[in-house]
Design a protein around this motif. Sequence first.
Motif, short mmCIF file in Angstrom:
data_model
loop_
_atom_site.label_atom_id
_atom_site.label_comp_id
_atom_site.label_asym_id
_atom_site.label_seq_id
_atom_site.Cartn_x
_atom_site.Cartn_y
_atom_site.Cartn_z
N GLU A 134 0.80 -1.22 0.00
CA GLU A 134 0.00 0.00 0.00
C GLU A 134 0.85 1.29 0.00
O GLU A 134 0.67 2.16 -0.86
N PHE A 135 1.79 1.38 0.93
CA PHE A 135 2.53 2.64 1.06
C PHE A 135 3.46 2.89 -0.12
O PHE A 135 3.63 4.02 -0.56
N ASP A 136 4.08 1.81 -0.62
CA ASP A 136 4.96 1.99 -1.78
C ASP A 136 4.18 2.41 -3.02
O ASP A 136 4.66 3.19 -3.84
N GLU A 137 2.95 1.91 -3.15
CA GLU A 137 2.12 2.32 -4.29
C GLU A 137 1.80 3.80 -4.20
O GLU A 137 1.91 4.53 -5.20
N LEU A 138 1.43 4.24 -3.00
CA LEU A 138 1.15 5.66 -2.79
C LEU A 138 2.36 6.51 -3.15
O LEU A 138 2.25 7.55 -3.80
N THR A 139 3.55 6.03 -2.72
CA THR A 139 4.78 6.78 -2.98
C THR A 139 5.06 6.87 -4.47
O THR A 139 5.39 7.94 -5.00
N ALA A 140 4.91 5.74 -5.16
CA ALA A 140 5.18 5.72 -6.59
C ALA A 140 4.24 6.69 -7.31
O ALA A 140 4.64 7.44 -8.21
N ASP A 141 3.00 6.68 -6.87
CA ASP A 141 1.98 7.55 -7.42
C ASP A 141 2.39 9.02 -7.27
O ASP A 141 2.29 9.83 -8.20
N LEU A 142 2.87 9.30 -6.08
CA LEU A 142 3.28 10.65 -5.71
C LEU A 142 4.42 11.14 -6.61
O LEU A 142 4.40 12.28 -7.11
N ILE A 143 5.41 10.26 -6.81
CA ILE A 143 6.56 10.64 -7.62
C ILE A 143 6.12 10.87 -9.07
O ILE A 143 6.56 11.80 -9.74
N LYS A 144 5.19 10.02 -9.54
CA LYS A 144 4.68 10.18 -10.90
C LYS A 144 4.01 11.55 -11.06
O LYS A 144 4.25 12.27 -12.04
#
Lengths: 558, 106
Positions: free
Chosen positions: B89-99
């Motif tokens: 969950e948290f890594d997906e949110l982070t990846a999303d954020l960087i995108k």
Amino acid sequence: MRVLNRIGLVLGLLATSVMAHAGPALDGIQEKQATNWHAIIMFCLFVALTMGITYWAAGRTKSTSDFYTAGGGITGFQNGLAIAGDYMSAATLLGLSAMVYGQGYDGYIYMLAFFAGWPIILFLMAERLRNLGRFTFSDITAYRLDQGSVRTMAAISSLTVVCFYLLAQMVGAGQLIKLLFGLEYKIAIFSVGILMMIYVIFGGMVATTWVQIIKACMLLIGGTLVAILAMSRFGFSYSNVVQQATAVHKLGPKLMYPGSLLADPVTAISLGLGLMFGTAGLPHILMRFFTVTNAKEARKSVLYASGFVSYFFNVIFLLGLTGIIIVGQNGSFFEGGKIGGKLIGGGNMVAMHLAKAVGGNLLLGFLAAVAFATILAVVSGLALAGASAISHDLYARVIMKGKASETTEIKVSRIAVICLGFIAIILGILFEKQNIAFMVGLAFGVAAAANFPVLILSMYWKGLTTRGALWGGYGGLLSAVVFVVLSKSVWVDVIGRKAALFPYGQPAIFAMPIAFLLAYIFSKIDGSERAKQEIEAFEDQYVRGQTGFGAAGATTKH
Amino acid sequence: MSSEMYEHMRNNPKFIKLVAKRGRFAWTLAFIVLGMFYGFVLLVAFKPALLGRPIYQGSMVTIGVAFELFMFIFFWLLTAYYVRKANGEFDELTADLIKDAWKENK
């Protein structure tokens, strides 16, 4: 192929010997300090294997990143084993099983304190460590603070921790090897020092990691094997073991009570703090967060590491308890055959005697080889951490101000390893007859009071400034050292004075607050322009710490 | 350029959400571990006799041993739970954020 055949032969021999000795019969003949060929052959196999790996690793160690962190290409599982290996030194196996043998439940409490730091490291530190650091933990403390002075401070406290830990390992190694292998103390010290230098100088972190992985597997297998064989004598029933152990132990039913070791609350809490947060400040452990590809793998490595550590501690608990009955009731393991007298080879030999009792000379040899390999692997990890503090922090960042070429930086770290190796050998010989019990405690104390407070504040507290970090770091270092020197273990046991000036053996509960307080006060009263900029720079550091954007990634795969 | 990227991320409501969520989660777990561990240490210091009592009449297993074994397992399960959530969950949110930040940066 021949090597494989030989390994097969050894394993076969091991299996037959194990079966032959599974019964309760024990031979009373003691080969005390005779040259132990089983152990030497198995140890030579280990050295041959790890030398092969070092040769392979040397070809892959080209950049500084390869040298310090194996190019960040270690997987989470491999790194987990390596962390567990770093954490489970020979002192853990021998010292903690002896503690359970002597004090019962107290030993188990110690082990929980050793273990409980791991979840905390994962929840509160792993993420930011991995996202902000590159080679050493000073990368994080100096991220937005003054590079020169903060790195110097972090390097000094890292080197203090590394030196005390290294010295404790070396002296322990010399005595252990003398006893188990029948080798001269000096020869033992030299062989440990020189093998360590070869691993680290040629193979860097790649070799150090693999040495650690192999040793961790050997330790887990060896410990488990002894525990299974020992438990088989009690029908694998924990109740049987405890019933018989409490019946024969001099503590009686008190064996399973918290006892004298943690008699007063201050010592108990201080020990808990020191072990928990000391772990989070050990440079050779923190370095392991940078050897993996990304934060995902870093988290996984803590999961695997803490799984192995927690499993192994429970195995050690069983080794200690079964030792009370199997070793403690067998006259052939005591000097002069007197049950309850002095154990042959000293109190730390419980696990070794147990191996001999349940698995004969071959299992004893295997466990002895494991202990030697363990020491070698742990000192290698320490030497690499110490060398990186010298070459990466002091040389490349402080002296050369980041302008050193990679080639010279690696050269400096190799020279640093040689220096550390010889210092370790010389001090190891000088300290042969000294009581070194306080050194591991001191290493943990300094790690908890000097490294940990500054590290955690630099990650979490916006207001930390260079001045605060320096006061906190040096204040913690100094107070931890002073408290230990004035405590019984140095003031009375080493210096020989009558009464200790500081009544507690564990400095953490006093030294840690001093460090935090100094860091807080001197950050708060720091009104300089630089301090303002440092506080502003926290914003970007915070985002990077949370997201990992801009963090160092893997450069090579292994 | 990095600094601009950090600026974008900091201003993204997803960042605030991620930090709050993960922070709350990590601190909750940390408090459980610290609370249980230091609670146990206090028991060791002040109520040692309690820990030496058997879990039931006639048992060889004492409360202290049982509680410690439970902590060894439970703490490890908590780390497993954290890793699962952080790596998912948290890594997906982070990846999303960087995108998002890259998009804004163009």
